[in-house]
Every structure is written in C-alpha cells, then in structure tokens.
Design an enzyme around this catalytic site. Structure first.
Site, PDB file in Angstrom:
ATOM      1  N   HIS A   1       0.868  -1.174   0.000  1.00 30.06           N
ATOM      2  CA  HIS A   1       0.000   0.000   0.000  1.00 30.06           C
ATOM      3  C   HIS A   1       0.913   1.235   0.000  1.00 30.06           C
ATOM      4  CE1 HIS A   1      -2.802   2.972   1.795  1.00 30.06           C
ATOM      5  NE2 HIS A   1      -3.780   2.153   1.442  1.00 30.06           N
TER       6      HIS A   1
ATOM      7  N   ASP B   1       2.900  -4.920   7.853  1.00 30.34           N
ATOM      8  CA  ASP B   1       1.694  -4.127   7.693  1.00 30.34           C
ATOM      9  C   ASP B   1       0.504  -5.088   7.728  1.00 30.34           C
ATOM     10  OD1 ASP B   1      -0.482  -2.665   6.933  1.00 30.34           O
ATOM     11  OD2 ASP B   1       0.333  -2.003   5.004  1.00 30.34           O
TER      12      ASP B   1
ATOM     13  N   GLN C   1      -4.780  -5.301   6.626  1.00 31.79           N
ATOM     14  CA  GLN C   1      -5.840  -6.123   6.053  1.00 31.79           C
ATOM     15  C   GLN C   1      -5.875  -7.508   6.694  1.00 31.79           C
ATOM     16  OE1 GLN C   1      -8.153  -5.116   3.960  1.00 31.79           O
ATOM     17  NE2 GLN C   1      -7.298  -3.163   3.260  1.00 31.79           N
TER      18      GLN C   1
ATOM     19  N   LYS D   1     -10.761  -0.246   9.803  1.00 35.43           N
ATOM     20  CA  LYS D   1     -11.028  -1.425   8.964  1.00 35.43           C
ATOM     21  C   LYS D   1     -11.499  -2.611   9.800  1.00 35.43           C
ATOM     22  CE  LYS D   1      -7.388  -0.234   5.653  1.00 35.43           C
ATOM     23  NZ  LYS D   1      -8.033   0.455   4.538  1.00 35.43           N
TER      24      LYS D   1
ATOM     25  N   CYS E   1      -4.587   2.659  -3.762  1.00 31.78           N
ATOM     26  CA  CYS E   1      -3.347   3.050  -3.079  1.00 31.78           C
ATOM     27  C   CYS E   1      -2.267   2.005  -3.255  1.00 31.78           C
ATOM     28  CB  CYS E   1      -3.589   3.286  -1.590  1.00 31.78           C
ATOM     29  SG  CYS E   1      -4.551   4.748  -1.290  1.00 31.78           S
TER      30      CYS E   1
HETATM   31  C1  LIG Z   1      -2.556  -2.890   3.339  1.00 37.14           C
HETATM   32  C2  LIG Z   1      -2.832  -1.533   3.887  1.00 37.14           C
HETATM   33  N1  LIG Z   1      -1.857  -0.872   4.500  1.00 37.14           N
HETATM   34  C3  LIG Z   1      -2.043   0.355   5.022  1.00 37.14           C
HETATM   35  C4  LIG Z   1      -3.242   0.983   4.920  1.00 37.14           C
HETATM   36  C5  LIG Z   1      -3.365   2.360   5.472  1.00 37.14           C
HETATM   37  O1  LIG Z   1      -4.324   2.445   6.498  1.00 37.14           O
HETATM   38  P1  LIG Z   1      -4.793   3.885   6.942  1.00 37.14           P
HETATM   39  O2  LIG Z   1      -5.340   4.553   5.732  1.00 37.14           O
HETATM   40  O3  LIG Z   1      -5.860   3.649   7.963  1.00 37.14           O
HETATM   41  O4  LIG Z   1      -3.607   4.577   7.469  1.00 37.14           O
HETATM   42  C6  LIG Z   1      -4.306   0.325   4.270  1.00 37.14           C
HETATM   43  C7  LIG Z   1      -5.643   0.924   4.110  1.00 37.14           C
HETATM   44  O5  LIG Z   1      -5.883   1.930   3.515  1.00 37.14           O
HETATM   45  C8  LIG Z   1      -4.084  -0.951   3.736  1.00 37.14           C
HETATM   46  O6  LIG Z   1      -5.059  -1.608   3.096  1.00 37.14           O
END
Ligand SMILES: Cc1ncc(COP(=O)(O)O)c(C=O)c1O
Ligand SMILES: Cc1ncc(COP(=O)(O)O)c(C=O)c1O
Lengths: 151, 430, 430, 151
Positions: free
Chosen positions: B145, B222, B225, B248, B388
C-alpha cells in the site's frame, strides 16, 4: 435508472467512437493525470495564428474522460482561440454546477450532455481532464510558440 | 462502564460451511439497513477500504462522552480517572488481541499510515545498530500500500539508504526467488504487507522473516488487512513491528496501532514531541517517558481507542477463527462466480488459497470507474482505482481495478447481487 | 445529512452581563447531568484540559456512522461520495471559522501536538529559504505547552539550530523587553502560544509578529486555548501557521487543525507519507498531491472532522463574541472570589485583563494533588500538576498548580462551589 | 466522606510531622521524580553490614508522597535488608491491589493506612515514590558499596 442522466447516448457514442484520437504534430504537449483514478491524457495543441488548428491526444480512462476528450476535439478545433476559451470556461462552469445548470446549448453543443456528470463529484475531474490539459497546452503554445515535432 | 457486546450469535460448533449467523450480525450494523436511490438496498462490498460499525462500538463511544469524558493521565478527578481506566483498558484489549507479551508494547496512533511513518522516522533518527543511513538498504515489496511505500521512499531520500523490493509473479504472489539478493547484510529493515489490499494475497511471512533474521534486519509487518479478518499473533509472526488500523476492523476512524518489541521501543528515539510523551521538561532539554507513552504525543485518540476496544470485544466474542472461516467460504464462492462473468479477469490469486477477502478484477476494457458507477446505481458499493497500490497496476499493465471486498457481515446473496450487477454493466457498455 | 445545531438560546442583545443562557446550553451536554459519589453533582472546571461535548456533536458523528460511513476520496459509490462531501464540508466550516483565505489551507491532523510537530518537521526538511539548519535560530517562550517546546527541541537537536525563548514577568506575562536580542536576523521561526493554558495570559501577538516579519522569520501560533473561546481570524493575526485542537472546542478527540499560508504549504515538503497524500507513485519515486492533501497521509479522521464541523456550527450559532463575553464575566467573578480565600495565590495575571478562562493558583503549602483530591470528593473537577508547562512551574519556583478553567457552560454557581470547596480543603489540611 | 479512606489520620500525622526528613550521609543516593505530578525525592541509604542503618531524604510533593516517605523511614530503618525488602514488596502489593487488600498489619504496621490510596490509580505512584527510590538506592549501595559523603 439514475445513471441515464450521467451516461447520455451522446457520451456513450463519443466513448465508443472517439473523434480525433491519436497524437499528431503540435506546438505544445502536456501530460495530465487524474490521481484519484489513474485517468491519463497526453495532449497536443497546434495553433495556426489565432486558430486552434488541431487538438490531438492519446488517453486512457473511463467513458467520461474519453468521451469528454472527443467532444473537446469536436468543439474546439477550427475555432478562434478566444472563442475556444469561452467554450472551455462555460464547460468548466457547467461541471462545477453540481447538477444545478443545464449548460448553454448554443455554446456547448454536444458537451451539454455532461450536465448530469456534474452531480458526481468523483467524476467531474474525469470530465475536466482533457479540458484542463487543453487549457494548459494552449497557454504553453501561446507563451513559447516553439514548434514541436511529433516524437 | 464497560459494554459487553451482544454480537450475532455464533452457530454452535459452526464449521466452515456456516461459521456465522450473518442475519443476526447484520442487525448490529445500522447502516446495513440503509436503502439507496430507487429503493435499492445497500450492498456494501467495500470493507477493505473501511468497515461498517456495529451499534456496540457506537454505544461504547457515546457512553464515554455522555458519562466519562475527560483528558487522560495526570488527572486526580473522578472523570479523569475513569477516562484513563477506559483508555488504558483499551490498550489491554489490543495487547491480548494480538498476543503481545506486554501492554507497554502497544502504541496508539491515528492510523496505520502514522504507525508505519513512526517506524521509518524512528529508524532514521536512531543510534546504531538501528540507524538507517547511506550504507543501509531498505526492503519492501511491489504489492505494498502507498502507506508502506512512501515513508520508506522519504527515509531513503533523506538518509541516502537504498530502497529495494520484491517483485510479483504473474498470479499475484511475491517473487521470492531472488530473496538472497534482495535481503542482504546491508539490509536494515524489511517491511511488507501480510495481506494485500489490492491482490488479496496472503504473504509467506516465515520465509521472509527467516532471511531477515539471518542478516539481522528488523521486520515490519503491515497487518492492516489481516487484523480485521484473522487471528493475529505478533509473537508467532516473530516480527519486530506490526501496524494496523482501527477503522477497517469495526472501530472508529482516527485510531491506529503500532505494536513493537519492548527493547526496541526502549532504545529508539521518539517521533512526535509534546505533552504526554515526556518525563520531565525544561526549556533547554527534556527526557522522555517510557514506551508506549514516549510515542504518544499530545492528547491521544481517547474515544477512538475505547471504540477500538469495543470492536475487539465484538470481534473476539464472535471469534476470529469463525470470521476467517466465514470469509473463506464467501471468497471461494465469489472467486467461482466471478469467473463465470465473460471477459472478467481476476488480478491476484484466482483461487481462495492463501488469499484474503478482497478480490480485484478487470472487466474487458470497460474502465473500472464505469463498472463502479453502474454497480452503484444498483446499490452495490465497490471500490475502483489503484487502491493506493499503483505499482501493482503498473506491474500488470492496467490503469485500475474494480475491487469487491467482504467482511463478517457479507453474504452469498450479496455476491449474487454483484454478479447480476456485472452482467448489467456489460449490457450497458456492450 | 447536515445537522443544524439547536444550541442554548442566546439572550437577545445579550450584553457582557448575561451573554449566554447557560441553563439552556447545559441541557445540551449530557455529562453535565452526571451525579458523582455521595450524590454530588458534577462541577466540571477542567475544560482547558478537554471540553465536554454537546448532543449535537454526538448526533452528527452517529448519523455519519449510521448512514454515510465510507472511506473518503477515490470512491464512486454513494456512501463514498456522501462521506467525502461531509468530510470536505467540515474543512469548509473550519476555513470560515478561522477566516482562512482558502479552504486548501486547512490541514486536518490528530491534535494540536501533531500540527506543531508537522510544522517543525516541514522546516527541518525544507529547502531554502525556509530550511532550519545549524545557522538558524528558533524562538519560543517560557510559557509554551510541552507540545510547543519538545518539537522545537527535537528540531534543534537534529539540525544544530539554536533554541531561544522569551522569559516571563513576575505577573505572568511575556517579557518582551529584549525582543530585539531574542528575535534576530538568524531567526527562522517564532512559535508562541496565543493564550497560555497554565497562566491564562493572552499574549500580545502584534508586537511579536511585527518583529518576526522585520527579520523575515515565520510565525507559528499555538491557538489551542484560543480557538475554543474567542473569535479567531488567521488573516488578522498575520501568522504563517496556526494550530489548534478539536477536543478542547466541543469536538471529539482525535482531530486537530493546522492552518498554513497557501504558498508555504505549496513550497514545504510533506511529513507523513502514504495513501491520500500522493499524486502518483512508482516504486522508485512519488509525487505529492497539492495541499491540504499533501499533509494528510492515510485515512483521515473522517468522523472526527465531521464532529468538529458540528462543534463549529454549535459555537457559531451561539457566537464566539458571546462566548468570550460570558467567559470574561465568569473569570472576573472567579478572580475576585478566589482572592478572598486565605493563602491563595494566583499564578498568572491576577485580573481579568487580557486573560483567558484558565486560572492557576497555589493554596498555601497544601500540595495541588491534595487540593484536587479533596475538591473531587465534593464533585468538583479541577486539574492539578504542571499542566504540560513545567518550565512555568520552574520559573515561579512551585512544584505544580491547581487550575480551574471555564467554558460556555460554566456558571457563577460553579465558581461558588469551588470557593466553598477550597475552604473545605483548608480546613482539612489546616 | 469517601476521602477519609484515603486521608487516614495516620497519613495526615506523618504528613504534618514527617519522620527522618533531611539528607544525611549515605552509601548511595538516588533522585526519583513522578512525572505525572512533579513529586520529587532525593533519597540516601546507609547500610551497616546487612542492616539498614539510615534512610534520609529530601522531598517535595503531596501529602501521600510525604507521609509515605516518613512511614518508610519509620518502618525500614534498623531492619535487616532482607526483612526490609519483604516489607517493601508487601507495600508494593498493597498499593497495586486496587482497594482489594487490607494489608498485612504485622508486616506493614502504620503503612496499612495506605490501603485506601490503592483505589486511586493517579495517587498510587505518589505513595510508591519513596519506596521505589529506596529499592533503587539499596540495590546501588549493595552493588557498589562506595561510601558517599553528604554533598
Ligand atoms: C494494506 C494496507 N496498508 C495500510 C493501509 C493504510 O491504512 P490507513 O489509511 O488507515 O492509514 C491500508 C488501508 O488503507 C491498507 O489496506
Ligand atoms: C496551549 C496548548 N497547546 C497545545 C496543546 C496540545 O493539544 P493536544 O493535546 O490536543 O495536542 C494544549 C492542550 O493540551 C494546550 O493547552
């Protein structure tokens, strides 16, 4: 269906059969991206004195951005720059109207089909992509007027 | 003061074939009763972007504001003590949810992005042996991401460290064939996604962690998900840092978590400075509180942490194993039915094996924006774009995808609605 | 979709003597009906730490989650468009609340601390002429909140810049007598608090801004204790950055604001990297979205921003002028009555002139912890300690203070309760 | 009043008339701070073989932290280190009991008056400040046994 107001026949026609697509010689070239959705356009403007002699483009994106580039080409090529800018401003205004305007048919012709799109904030940028690229390229062409051969 | 969740009943002894009583669960989510334009009921298939919230979470947050709201720590009055107990109680819940050895390893941030930036910044300002500098290498993957790409790009630009990454195979998995060239003695940190938000791939943690440990690199995972969808055990992962995000996983927006190994948190420097994170301040210098407070500058996301605690109570009462089983069932069904749609191509693993609850696809040359728009007209909410994770789109030579994603409240009937919707899309642009 | 506040009626033509109908206002705040131990009604005198929340704010947040919740931007489905409109609508409200020339100058953060750290970090990574480096000087004051001290200490340690500060006079005001030595040609940035959270002092913005402008230094104003209590006009302040925090102004926790001048936001580098803040990403490099998005990495505090918007609606309907007038009246009364208590010494200005709604004091040699505890037994919530402004305590040679702070829902009867409580404290430890 | 359970007579007495206050010679000195409230203590331990010969301290803080330092001095001076450590552990346990324990009166004597404080998380640290300082100083004294003259 509500979407009929966005996807007018005219829009779908332009999308399926885009006018003037492809890159040809120009005086200025710009590359614009819509970061929200990845729509991209490379657009060239060729001026002939104060006339918009050609708008050529290579683009990828959704039906709205594709159709809007095609309509742009239809409407502006052949016009005087001043007139073309007027049309561009009217289109911008229509797209920012949040569904409140129907558009000036005399000025905008086919482009009034996009009135419905203005209700969808996420799609307004798609419709405007080629028009903003044209504005930018024209400004560059007018500022420098360096003749640019196709790559 | 503490709200016990009354989540949808779990069918006793529920096997994978009927792990959850989604009818009961759906009643807990007010928004799932919503009717959109033309009387179409909402079919929400965008939980990978953000989940919906059960009544129990909203109730916990409201009860906090209506009865206990105060700034935490440093207060001797009743409300301040209650608020502190609720806030720190949420930390306990997170710690046990991820099986952290210590509650002091749980740092509350605003989202997963802040958690990841926090790690990158700590490593940039750290002393040896952690310091990332011009001689170091940073390893990520091509399926990250943006929130796990850009912080490392910034770190690399600002320190001169070299950024490297694992590529992807054609079927949407990490290409680890050159792992020994990617992760080397120079590697200071390896950061990767546990479950991809665009491809749905579940990554092979062990192989990567093993190699990282061999060369003495820190491992950042990370789990944004993963945490919402499956049991998460930071000790079993053997990572050094694990990041995830509340919104999420049924919690409010504005809350993220960074779990980190205690000795690292002790050794690493702070990131944001301010109230709460200090031990003592004079004009010329300050000392810092022990972790986790060292990394929590300013008034923390109090009600959001409490909401996350309530979300964890809700998820735990249902059982993460059951949730995972339910989603696996839905994903199997969806993968099969999607492949019946002509011209539809799944981007990512095209079986339910080692994949999470997000499925990306393209539909002929109909642009995802158009797919999403026409689905929306039918009440079906999917996400379209690069999610993203633009490098993944570049890798597969596509401008964007349409993504349907599922959660504990998703049903097979919703998959059916999606399939019908996709046929309508094809007819419309055909 | 948008909630109109129904705040306590404003007495028409309300003069300073009765600017607000506090009876009506208090009905909007569920927590103010709370009864504590031994049947004592809550007397909440800790609004400088965090404010209570009116029903209207909670309703707006609940409505968001129950009807519109989705991740913002990049979505074409109905919920995503609604959520985006609500989130961006909150930005419009903030912009007009502070009279910002452009909505794009309003950055949402998690709290004021993040806002201030954001500025310090931008300046550390900036190009000339903004870059803070070893030749630069940074100016703050001795009455800053730790959140406006520590970020600058970190910046100074990490860049070699010299940290300087204005001292305090005996009556709790800034000592500007040596302004020309403190702010010099080397000064890159001057950051100071508009209203002190510990002393209550309202600082003379103009004198400082004038000198800073003369030497070409940027001006950062910490308006955390100003935004909730008085009209705020970033153009009139002539600052470059203004920071404040939602939870002190009726909004939820987890939301802060940084306002910055547009051309600065364009020129300065990003801080946190991730989703939302990018224009385009490839594995090797990225470009950034224009401000404000450049500074909002990751899923933003969506519901919290919406809550802040509702709070601003509520405050604006009552009128910031009226709120300021009401507080001035309470403060005048409190300053007078406090001075009737034997051995009580106000730390900070001892008149209502140029002072905000927070009053710190010591009570003989009874430790503030003991004062606070015995007051709490009577249902009175005050804050005790160094209030995240330890240098002020050092300056006045005291370990801590007791602080009573007021807001639009505070009444003279509550001041009376405080005075009675203080007499009880004295009797107890006498 | 609920606070009577925190502010026992004994506590108020020790607060108003602290025992053993002031800095005297010691084998180790520590300075501990309670960052939440600014309570501070400088504490010295003097050992005589395995006996706690003296605990001297200079402190500022609330009634709870002051009284607790005074009680500490009362209880531990003259004890064998092992015994003193037992008392310290019993006191720590009492303070962490969240109001659930009454304390072992035989071991803790006057210190059981602090049982009520254990219900107030924000004050537990005040009560523990001197005891943690003593533990720390004793460990140092045992490790190094460098005789330290008063400054
Ligand atoms: C795999 C992953 N990493 C990081 C994020 C970032 O999360 P956030 O937008 O809540 O900071 C997301 C979601 O947008 C994600 O799906
Ligand atoms: C003057 C001042 N500045 C900054 C802050 C920090 O605000 P926050 O804790 O919300 O980041 C506060 C409040 O704690 C404050 O009173």
């Amino acid at each position: 269906m509500k979407m009929d107001s966005m996807y007018q026949e005219i829009i779908l026609d332009h999308y399926k059969h885009p006018h003037g697509k492809g890159l040809r010689d120009g005086d200025a070239e710009v590359h614009h991206v819509n970061p929200t959705c990845g729509d991209e356009i490379t657009l060239r403007v060729r001026l002939d004195g104060s006339t918009v002699a050609d708008i050529s483009y290579d683009s990828q994106g959704c039906s709205i951005s594709q159709a809007s580039a095609s309509v742009l080409n239809d409407l502006l090529v052949g016009k005087q720059i001043g007139e073309a800018q007027q049309v561009q401003e009217a289109f911008l205004e229509l797209m920012q109207s949040k569904g409140q305007s129907e558009g000036d048919e005399e000025l905008l012709e086919d482009a009034i089909a996009f009135a419905g799109v203005s209700k969808y904030p996420a799609r307004v940028k798609c419709a405007l992509l080629s028009w903003m690229a044209w504005k930018d390229a024209t400004a560059q062409a007018l500022a420098e007027t360096p003749v640019r051969e196709s790559a | 003061m503490i709200h016990t969740p009354r989540p949808g009943l779990v069918v006793p002894g529920g096997a994978a074939a009927s792990a959850l009583d989604t009818d009961a669960i759906r009643k807990d989510f007010p928004i799932l009763q919503r009717v959109l334009h033309d009387g179409k009921p909402l079919v929400y298939l965008d939980s990978a972007a953000t989940s919906q919230k059960p009544r129990q979470v909203l109730d916990a947050v409201n009860a906090y504001y209506e009865q206990h709201n105060a700034n935490v720590h440093r207060g001797v009055h009743t409300l301040a003590e209650e608020a502190t107990a609720l806030y720190e109680g949420a930390r306990d819940k997170v710690a046990s949810f991820v099986n952290a050895p210590s509650r002091d390893e749980v740092i509350f941030t605003k989202n997963a992005s802040e958690s990841l930036n926090l790690v990158a910044n700590m490593l940039g300002w750290a002393d040896e042996p952690y310091r990332v500098d011009a001689d170091s290498e940073i390893v990520i993957t091509e399926m990250e991401h943006h929130s796990n790409i850009v912080p490392w790009q910034l770190l690399s630009q600002r320190t001169g460290a070299k950024l490297k990454w694992f590529g992807l195979t054609d079927d949407g998995r990490l290409d680890l064939s050159n792992i020994d060239e990617i992760i080397t003695e120079k590697t200071k940190v390896v950061s990767f996604v546990l479950v991809s938000n665009i491809l749905g791939t579940i990554n092979p943690v062990e192989a990567i962690v093993r190699r990282a440990q061999d060369v003495g690199a820190l491992v950042v995972i990370d789990a944004s998900q993963a945490a919402p969808h499956m049991p998460l055990d930071v000790q079993a992962l053997e990572a050094d840092f694990v990041a995830f995000t509340g919104h999420k996983m049924l919690a409010p927006t504005g809350i993220g978590v960074l779990w980190g190994r205690q000795e690292l948190l002790e050794d690493l420097p702070p990131f944001l400075g301010g109230g709460e994170m200090i031990e003592t301040v004079s004009m010329s210098s300050s000392t810092y509180a022990p972790a986790p407070h060292k990394f929590e500058a300013g008034t923390p996301p109090i009600s959001q942490a409490i909401g996350l605690g309530a979300a964890i109570d809700y998820l735990s009462a249902i059982g993460m194993e059951n949730i995972a089983a339910h989603e696996k069932e839905i994903v199997e069904y969806a993968v099969r039915r999607l492949q019946e749609v002509p011209d539809l191509k799944i981007i990512g693993p095209d079986t339910a094996e080692d994949r999470g609850a997000a499925i990306s696809f393209t539909l002929g040359d109909i642009h995802p924006h158009d797919v999403g728009q026409v689905l929306d007209e039918q009440g079906i909410a999917v996400r379209v774009g690069h999610h993203c994770a633009r490098p993944v789109c570049l890798r597969y030579g596509i401008p964007a995808t349409t993504r349907a994603s599922f959660y504990l409240y998703s049903t097979e009937a919703e998959v059916d609605a999606l399939i019908d919707g996709l046929h309508t899309v094809r007819a419309f642009f055909g």
